[in-house]
Enzyme design. Structure first.
Site, mmCIF file in Angstrom:
data_model
loop_
_atom_site.group_PDB
_atom_site.id
_atom_site.type_symbol
_atom_site.label_atom_id
_atom_site.label_comp_id
_atom_site.label_asym_id
_atom_site.label_seq_id
_atom_site.Cartn_x
_atom_site.Cartn_y
_atom_site.Cartn_z
ATOM 1 N N ASP A 166 -17.710 15.465 24.099
ATOM 2 C CA ASP A 166 -16.267 15.571 23.993
ATOM 3 C C ASP A 166 -15.771 16.519 25.089
ATOM 4 O O ASP A 166 -16.372 17.562 25.329
ATOM 5 C CB ASP A 166 -15.918 16.128 22.602
ATOM 6 C CG ASP A 166 -14.439 16.068 22.311
ATOM 7 O OD1 ASP A 166 -14.025 15.142 21.615
ATOM 8 O OD2 ASP A 166 -13.700 16.957 22.780
ATOM 9 N N ASN A 174 -3.551 17.855 29.052
ATOM 10 C CA ASN A 174 -2.406 16.946 28.934
ATOM 11 C C ASN A 174 -1.096 17.717 28.799
ATOM 12 O O ASN A 174 -0.082 17.370 29.415
ATOM 13 C CB ASN A 174 -2.582 16.018 27.734
ATOM 14 C CG ASN A 174 -3.465 14.821 28.041
ATOM 15 O OD1 ASN A 174 -3.521 14.353 29.168
ATOM 16 N ND2 ASN A 174 -4.152 14.319 27.027
ATOM 17 N N HIS A 179 0.062 13.693 31.261
ATOM 18 C CA HIS A 179 -0.908 12.658 30.902
ATOM 19 C C HIS A 179 -1.495 11.955 32.122
ATOM 20 O O HIS A 179 -2.594 11.398 32.043
ATOM 21 C CB HIS A 179 -0.249 11.637 29.964
ATOM 22 C CG HIS A 179 -0.005 12.169 28.588
ATOM 23 N ND1 HIS A 179 -0.983 12.243 27.626
ATOM 24 C CD2 HIS A 179 1.114 12.705 28.017
ATOM 25 C CE1 HIS A 179 -0.493 12.761 26.508
ATOM 26 N NE2 HIS A 179 0.782 13.055 26.716
ATOM 27 N N ASP A 183 -5.337 11.270 32.443
ATOM 28 C CA ASP A 183 -5.940 9.974 32.753
ATOM 29 C C ASP A 183 -6.917 10.091 33.917
ATOM 30 O O ASP A 183 -7.971 9.446 33.925
ATOM 31 C CB ASP A 183 -4.857 8.950 33.079
ATOM 32 C CG ASP A 183 -4.060 8.524 31.853
ATOM 33 O OD1 ASP A 183 -4.510 8.833 30.728
ATOM 34 O OD2 ASP A 183 -3.004 7.886 32.024
ATOM 35 N N GLU A 209 -10.864 11.548 23.922
ATOM 36 C CA GLU A 209 -11.663 12.235 24.945
ATOM 37 C C GLU A 209 -13.120 12.324 24.534
ATOM 38 O O GLU A 209 -13.877 13.153 25.024
ATOM 39 C CB GLU A 209 -11.107 13.645 25.221
ATOM 40 C CG GLU A 209 -11.225 14.627 24.077
ATOM 41 C CD GLU A 209 -10.051 14.580 23.093
ATOM 42 O OE1 GLU A 209 -9.889 15.545 22.342
ATOM 43 O OE2 GLU A 209 -9.310 13.587 23.084
#
Length: 300
Positions: A166, A174, A179, A183, A209
């Site tokens: 993770d 974010n 975002h 990404d 994630e």
């Protein structure tokens, strides 16, 4: 607008109706033509010879009609075989007819539709099993392929390990950078995974994630080494506006027992070690081994 003789000839030759009419006309007139030829050539006109000639000519006309009709509809037979093959095995057999009549149009049209349908279904299958952002498999794909790999490991009695990791503090990335940057981080993670794994390893994005690896023929030490390599490479990468060291990940590694454990059980065990790594400060690899397996270290 008047048509030329050549254009009229092409239209007539491309007409299925004209071809059927020609076959029927020829087939039904073969006995009559045979009788006329028989009589004109001076053969005896007694009943039995004439009857025999007419019967033979009738059989000849019937055979000619059957062969001609078969040649006329043969492309339809070929396309029906192709349709059944596609329905039963998924095999696409392109068929191309040079004919310009209705049979040729239908044959080529159905062949093209099968090809286009197969391409569309293949694309839909890829979209249904692939994470668009990272190019890795998704949870549905992992469940199917991973379970098959566990079954194969049980059958071949080979080791298998599962890695769940993770990205650390991904929400804050974010929130702070937007975002788009998030990404970029996910895409870079997907590229890092694909660059470091072996051809037969299985990788999927199973959450926002969160990622998972299923490593066939891989014991504890090798699985830990793969996880460490990924951890170090992620931590060393500068991604967009994020400097090296800003993107890290926590890993849980579990050496499963394919003879007694399902993929779901292995994922749960690896997930527990992932949270152990997070609770101990993140950017770490923690691992465990199935209790039924002897000869390997049990936990970190």
């Amino acid at each position: 607008m008047s048509l030329t003789v050549s254009e009229i000839t092409q239209k007539v030759s491309a007409s299925l109706t004209f071809k059927i009419f020609s076959i029927c006309f020829a087939s039904t007139h073969i006995p009559l033509l045979a009788l006329v030829v028989y009589l004109v050539t001076g053969f005896r006109s007694e009943a039995m010879p004439v009857l025999g000639t007419v019967l033979a000519a009738t059989l000849l006309g019937t055979g000619f009609c059957l062969a001609s009709v078969w040649m006329l509809i043969k492309p339809l037979h070929e396309i029906s075989v192709a349709v059944e093959a596609y329905r039963s095995t998924g095999a696409v057999k392109p068929i191309r007819s040079k004919r310009t009549d209705e049979v040729g149009i239908v044959t080529n049209g159905i062949s093209m539709l099968i090809t286009e349908l197969d391409a569309t279904l293949s694309q839909l299958r890829r979209q249904a099993t692939t994470d668009v952002l990272t190019g890795l498999g998704n949870r549905r794909w992992l469940k199917e392929i991973g379970s098959m790999e566990i079954t194969r490991a049980m059958r071949e009695r080979t080791p298998v390990s599962v890695v769940v990791f993770d990205l650390d503090h991904f929400k804050s990335i974010n929130d702070e950078f937007g975002h788009d940057v998030g990404d970029q981080v996910l895409m870079a993670t997907g590229a890092t995974i694909q660059h470091n794994l072996r051809p037969y390893d299985i990788a999927a994005r199973i959450g926002g994630e969160e990622f998972c690896l299923v490593l066939p023929k891989t014991g504890t030490a090798a699985a830990i080494a793969i996880a460490e390599r990924l951890r170090k490479e992620l931590a060393s990468r500068a991604i967009g506006v994020l400097p090296a060291g800003r993107v890290t990940a926590s890993f849980g590694v579990y050496r499963g027992d394919p003879a007694n454990e399902s993929l779901k059980v292995m994922l749960t065990a690896a997930d527990r070690k992932l949270y152990s790594a997070k609770n101990s400060g993140r950017n770490a690899v923690h691992w465990a081994v199935a209790k039924s397996i002897t000869g390997e270290s049990v936990a970190s």
